[in-house]
Design an enzyme around this catalytic site. Sequence first.
Site, PDB file in Angstrom:
ATOM      1  N   LYS A  23       0.858  -1.204   0.000  1.00  0.00           N
ATOM      2  CA  LYS A  23       0.000   0.000   0.000  1.00  0.00           C
ATOM      3  C   LYS A  23       0.884   1.241   0.000  1.00  0.00           C
ATOM      4  O   LYS A  23       2.059   1.192   0.390  1.00  0.00           O
ATOM      5  CB  LYS A  23      -0.918   0.036   1.225  1.00  0.00           C
ATOM      6  CG  LYS A  23      -0.232   0.058   2.614  1.00  0.00           C
ATOM      7  CD  LYS A  23       0.235   1.403   3.099  1.00  0.00           C
ATOM      8  CE  LYS A  23       0.907   1.343   4.472  1.00  0.00           C
ATOM      9  NZ  LYS A  23       1.716   2.504   4.806  1.00  0.00           N
ATOM     10  N   GLY A  43       4.533  -4.082   4.122  1.00  0.00           N
ATOM     11  CA  GLY A  43       4.782  -5.475   3.722  1.00  0.00           C
ATOM     12  C   GLY A  43       4.376  -6.503   4.777  1.00  0.00           C
ATOM     13  O   GLY A  43       3.629  -7.443   4.482  1.00  0.00           O
ATOM     14  N   GLY A  44       4.844  -6.329   5.981  1.00  0.00           N
ATOM     15  CA  GLY A  44       4.551  -7.301   7.046  1.00  0.00           C
ATOM     16  C   GLY A  44       3.059  -7.362   7.343  1.00  0.00           C
ATOM     17  O   GLY A  44       2.483  -8.448   7.495  1.00  0.00           O
ATOM     18  N   ASP A  63      -2.108  -1.406  10.703  1.00  0.00           N
ATOM     19  CA  ASP A  63      -2.381  -1.443   9.254  1.00  0.00           C
ATOM     20  C   ASP A  63      -3.035  -2.742   8.789  1.00  0.00           C
ATOM     21  O   ASP A  63      -3.481  -2.831   7.642  1.00  0.00           O
ATOM     22  CB  ASP A  63      -1.074  -1.278   8.454  1.00  0.00           C
ATOM     23  CG  ASP A  63      -0.549   0.143   8.495  1.00  0.00           C
ATOM     24  OD1 ASP A  63      -1.265   1.036   9.000  1.00  0.00           O
ATOM     25  OD2 ASP A  63       0.586   0.367   8.025  1.00  0.00           O
TER      26      ASP A  63
HETATM   27  P1  ATP Z   1       4.623  -0.021   7.822  1.00  0.00           P
HETATM   28  O1  ATP Z   1       4.360   0.745   6.588  1.00  0.00           O
HETATM   29  O2  ATP Z   1       3.427  -0.813   8.314  1.00  0.00           O
HETATM   30  O3  ATP Z   1       5.337   0.750   8.896  1.00  0.00           O
HETATM   31  P2  ATP Z   1       6.917  -1.123   6.641  1.00  0.00           P
HETATM   32  O4  ATP Z   1       6.607  -1.355   5.215  1.00  0.00           O
HETATM   33  O5  ATP Z   1       7.657   0.115   6.976  1.00  0.00           O
HETATM   34  O6  ATP Z   1       5.585  -1.202   7.462  1.00  0.00           O
HETATM   35  P3  ATP Z   1       7.628  -3.904   6.925  1.00  0.00           P
HETATM   36  O7  ATP Z   1       8.064  -4.214   5.551  1.00  0.00           O
HETATM   37  O8  ATP Z   1       6.317  -4.424   7.349  1.00  0.00           O
HETATM   38  O9  ATP Z   1       7.715  -2.332   7.215  1.00  0.00           O
HETATM   39  O10 ATP Z   1       8.792  -4.412   7.877  1.00  0.00           O
HETATM   40  C1  ATP Z   1       9.117  -3.812   9.102  1.00  0.00           C
HETATM   41  C2  ATP Z   1       9.837  -4.821   9.989  1.00  0.00           C
HETATM   42  O11 ATP Z   1       8.907  -5.836  10.367  1.00  0.00           O
HETATM   43  C3  ATP Z   1      10.973  -5.526   9.290  1.00  0.00           C
HETATM   44  O12 ATP Z   1      12.184  -4.952   9.639  1.00  0.00           O
HETATM   45  C4  ATP Z   1      10.870  -6.989   9.752  1.00  0.00           C
HETATM   46  O13 ATP Z   1      11.889  -7.333  10.653  1.00  0.00           O
HETATM   47  C5  ATP Z   1       9.549  -7.107  10.466  1.00  0.00           C
HETATM   48  N1  ATP Z   1       8.626  -8.091   9.869  1.00  0.00           N
HETATM   49  C6  ATP Z   1       7.773  -8.870  10.545  1.00  0.00           C
HETATM   50  N2  ATP Z   1       7.051  -9.648   9.729  1.00  0.00           N
HETATM   51  C7  ATP Z   1       7.433  -9.357   8.479  1.00  0.00           C
HETATM   52  C8  ATP Z   1       7.037  -9.840   7.196  1.00  0.00           C
HETATM   53  N3  ATP Z   1       6.096 -10.791   7.047  1.00  0.00           N
HETATM   54  N4  ATP Z   1       7.619  -9.287   6.111  1.00  0.00           N
HETATM   55  C9  ATP Z   1       8.550  -8.309   6.261  1.00  0.00           C
HETATM   56  N5  ATP Z   1       8.981  -7.849   7.445  1.00  0.00           N
HETATM   57  C10 ATP Z   1       8.428  -8.349   8.555  1.00  0.00           C
END
Ligand code: ATP
Length: 311
Positions: A14, A105-106, A140
């Site tokens: 997103k 992503g997570g 999220d």
């Molecule tokens: P947001 O926009 O919700 O803040 P983001 O995109 O900044 O999320 P993510 O890619 O979700 O961040 O990853 C943040 C941290 O979450 C990573 O450093 C990782 O260690 C941890 N994590 C936990 N589960 C996952 C997953 N399924 N995929 C990726 N990272 C994950």
Amino acid sequence: MGALKRATVPAFAKVNLGLEVLGVRADGDHELRTIFQSVALHDDVALVVGPGDGLELRCDAPGVPTDERNLAWRAAADLLRFTGLRRRVRIGLTKRIPAAGGLGGGSSNAAAVLFALDRLLGTGLGPAGLVPLARRLGADVAYFLFGGTALGVARGDEIYPLARQVDAWLTLCFPPTGASTAAVFRRIDAGLTPRENAPTIFRFVSSDLTAGAYRLLVNDLEAAALEEVPELEAQVVRIRGVLRSRGAWGTLLSGSGSTYFGVFETAVAARDAARELGRAGFRATSCRTVTGGRYRRAWERALTGEGRRAR
Ligand code: ATP
């Protein structure tokens, strides 16, 4: 239950088409107003459910935890606990969404696990029934049960899919440096970065969602993130320059970053902007937005005969 059941579901990224920080809630979290928008960039979440016990997670991206620290793992564990069912569940993550880029992503992986596992287990909660579990996993996650263009309020976890869905093209650019989300919110709480405090999101929602509407949008986290990391600010100035010169309707930081994106009317314009950013030394890609309808159909395809027979 004898036979194995399996499915591979796309977990879309997103962007936030705007984000307003309205204040701090009594529970210490921030009161937000945001527009979530799904994009075609996605991870793949493969699930295999069989008789027995135990949870196993594999991931092709180094650095992503494969135990209970992974949100996808926790989503499966929570749903199994909630249903009281004993099953062996294997999860395989193929990652394409850059980590910690403000693209969720997570959280998206976790929502895909909730949706697909609910169907494979036959518990029949459906997206609306899964919302309480999703909200406990992270702010999220609830959004990713619905996808498309949606308004998020409260902690960003009370979701209202919009009747009018955005259909546009995005250039996503991934600067090498970023600010920590916690540090960005600390700056805002301390009043170090003045914010606009204008109801831009409501004006956007009631607009026609084309051209001029995107100029309204503001991300309250952007100024704070750029002040927190001056190096990022210098990069964003260059990225924004390219996106605007290529005719972007609007440009914004996604969440607390560091992904910076531009909204374009056509695939060609978005692709050309990504190429120019590449020539300037940035990592960038272009992709289409995903409406709520396409999001649901992609998940349905993965859970019906076709998607499962193919694997
Ligand atoms: P947001 O926009 O919700 O803040 P983001 O995109 O900044 O999320 P993510 O890619 O979700 O961040 O990853 C943040 C941290 O979450 C990573 O450093 C990782 O260690 C941890 N994590 C936990 N589960 C996952 C997953 N399924 N995929 C990726 N990272 C994950």
